[in-house]
Design an enzyme around this catalytic site. Structure first.
Site, PDB file in Angstrom:
ATOM      1  N   LEU A  17       0.883  -1.161   0.000  1.00  0.00           N
ATOM      2  CA  LEU A  17       0.000   0.000   0.000  1.00  0.00           C
ATOM      3  C   LEU A  17       0.921   1.211   0.000  1.00  0.00           C
ATOM      4  O   LEU A  17       1.895   1.254   0.765  1.00  0.00           O
ATOM      5  CB  LEU A  17      -0.893   0.017   1.244  1.00  0.00           C
ATOM      6  CG  LEU A  17      -1.976  -1.057   1.343  1.00  0.00           C
ATOM      7  CD1 LEU A  17      -2.675  -0.963   2.693  1.00  0.00           C
ATOM      8  CD2 LEU A  17      -2.992  -0.901   0.215  1.00  0.00           C
ATOM      9  N   ASP A  18       0.636   2.201  -0.841  1.00  0.00           N
ATOM     10  CA  ASP A  18       1.520   3.363  -0.852  1.00  0.00           C
ATOM     11  C   ASP A  18       1.416   4.103   0.476  1.00  0.00           C
ATOM     12  O   ASP A  18       0.502   3.882   1.273  1.00  0.00           O
ATOM     13  CB  ASP A  18       1.227   4.271  -2.055  1.00  0.00           C
ATOM     14  CG  ASP A  18      -0.161   4.878  -2.017  1.00  0.00           C
ATOM     15  OD1 ASP A  18      -0.469   5.593  -1.043  1.00  0.00           O
ATOM     16  OD2 ASP A  18      -0.946   4.653  -2.953  1.00  0.00           O
ATOM     17  N   ALA A  19       2.360   4.998   0.721  1.00  0.00           N
ATOM     18  CA  ALA A  19       2.454   5.653   2.025  1.00  0.00           C
ATOM     19  C   ALA A  19       1.199   6.444   2.379  1.00  0.00           C
ATOM     20  O   ALA A  19       0.848   6.568   3.560  1.00  0.00           O
ATOM     21  CB  ALA A  19       3.674   6.573   2.056  1.00  0.00           C
ATOM     22  N   ASP A  20       0.490   6.961   1.370  1.00  0.00           N
ATOM     23  CA  ASP A  20      -0.699   7.771   1.621  1.00  0.00           C
ATOM     24  C   ASP A  20      -1.966   6.943   1.765  1.00  0.00           C
ATOM     25  O   ASP A  20      -3.042   7.493   2.004  1.00  0.00           O
ATOM     26  CB  ASP A  20      -0.894   8.779   0.483  1.00  0.00           C
ATOM     27  CG  ASP A  20       0.240   9.788   0.409  1.00  0.00           C
ATOM     28  OD1 ASP A  20       0.795  10.114   1.482  1.00  0.00           O
ATOM     29  OD2 ASP A  20       0.572  10.231  -0.709  1.00  0.00           O
ATOM     30  N   THR A  21      -1.850   5.626   1.604  1.00  0.00           N
ATOM     31  CA  THR A  21      -3.009   4.733   1.708  1.00  0.00           C
ATOM     32  C   THR A  21      -2.927   3.926   2.991  1.00  0.00           C
ATOM     33  O   THR A  21      -1.871   3.398   3.337  1.00  0.00           O
ATOM     34  CB  THR A  21      -3.064   3.776   0.503  1.00  0.00           C
ATOM     35  OG1 THR A  21      -3.165   4.544  -0.699  1.00  0.00           O
ATOM     36  CG2 THR A  21      -4.273   2.847   0.599  1.00  0.00           C
TER      37      THR A  21
END
Length: 256
Positions: free
Chosen positions: A110-114
């Protein structure tokens, strides 16, 4: 699988040790034809197996025999990268694995913003099946997006949108809520393309404000608080292992 007179462990004892049921109930399951070893129904109580090599399932659900394998679900916070050792010094996943002696790794990213559901395990076979889109393991996301999402936009997501790396369509899509210039959209995808939800929503004119993954295959985030991790239940492990036995091919580890 061994025969009754060979070396090995009695099947009912293996089932009891794995926490499936008591030895007596396990014997009843065997007699009723509910237990399979390596895909074949076994009904003889004298049957012995090798727990390190044989695969067992009950009522079609895989049984975990290897006690060295760990399966953990994490509700990843935003601001944390999906890595066990980030080479840029950013907050990573190591802080969430301190309670387990085994060396765990994340399945997919999961990307850092998710935020949301991330699986941590030391089972490479299972990781391949969960991560690779060819197996069709679906993931469910809730996206808060800018603007009022209209029914025709939802239909467009289902029919597919053209991105720079090809056409992609949601397996399912529905509008959950819309108010004060923002909308909540639920998307179900099996694609492993990078940042696919954000790119799809941007393409239809509704950039993502917040994104959380609520479901990964048979696993649901439920009430697990953000930043907390727990081991899977017996039922959850069985569901995952059943998936992992669909195919033993290997694949690259894609990102969300």
């Amino acid at each position: 699988m061994s025969t009754a007179n060979d070396e090995g462990v009695r099947l009912q004892k293996v089932l009891a040790n794995a926490g499936v049921a008591s030895r007596r109930v396990s014997e009843q399951m065997i007699v009723e034809g509910r237990v399979r070893v390596n895909g074949k129904v076994v009904t003889e109580l004298g049957s012995r197996i090798d727990p390190e090599r044989d695969l067992v399932d009950v009522d079609g659900v895989a049984v975990q025999l290897d006690a060295s394998k760990r399966y953990v679900i994490l509700n990843k916070p935003t601001g944390v990268v999906s890595s066990m050792n980030d080479d840029r010094g950013r907050p990573d996943l190591r802080r969430f694995t301190k309670d387990w002696e085994e060396r765990l790794f994340n399945v997919g990213r999961l990307d850092a913003d998710t935020s949301g559901l991330l699986v941590l395990t030391n089972d490479g076979d299972l990781a391949h099946v969960l991560a690779h889109p060819s197996f069709g393991v679906t993931k469910v996301y809730i996206a808060k997006v800018e603007g009022q999402v209209l029914p025709q936009t939802v239909q467009r997501l289902l029919k597919g949108v053209d991105l720079e790396d090809g056409r992609i369509a949601a397996d399912k899509a529905r509008l959950l809520d819309a108010s004060r210039g923002e909308s909540l959209v639920e998307l179900t995808l099996h694609s492993g393309k990078n940042r696919i939800v954000r790119r799809m929503m941007a393409e239809v004119g509704h950039p993502v404000v917040e994104l959380v993954r609520r479901q990964f295959g048979p696993l649901h985030l439920g009430t697990l608080p953000v930043g907390k991790a727990r081991e899977l239940t017996t039922v959850e492990r069985g569901a995952l292992l059943t998936l992992s036995r669909q195919d033993d091919s290997t694949a690259a580890d894609p990102a969300e």
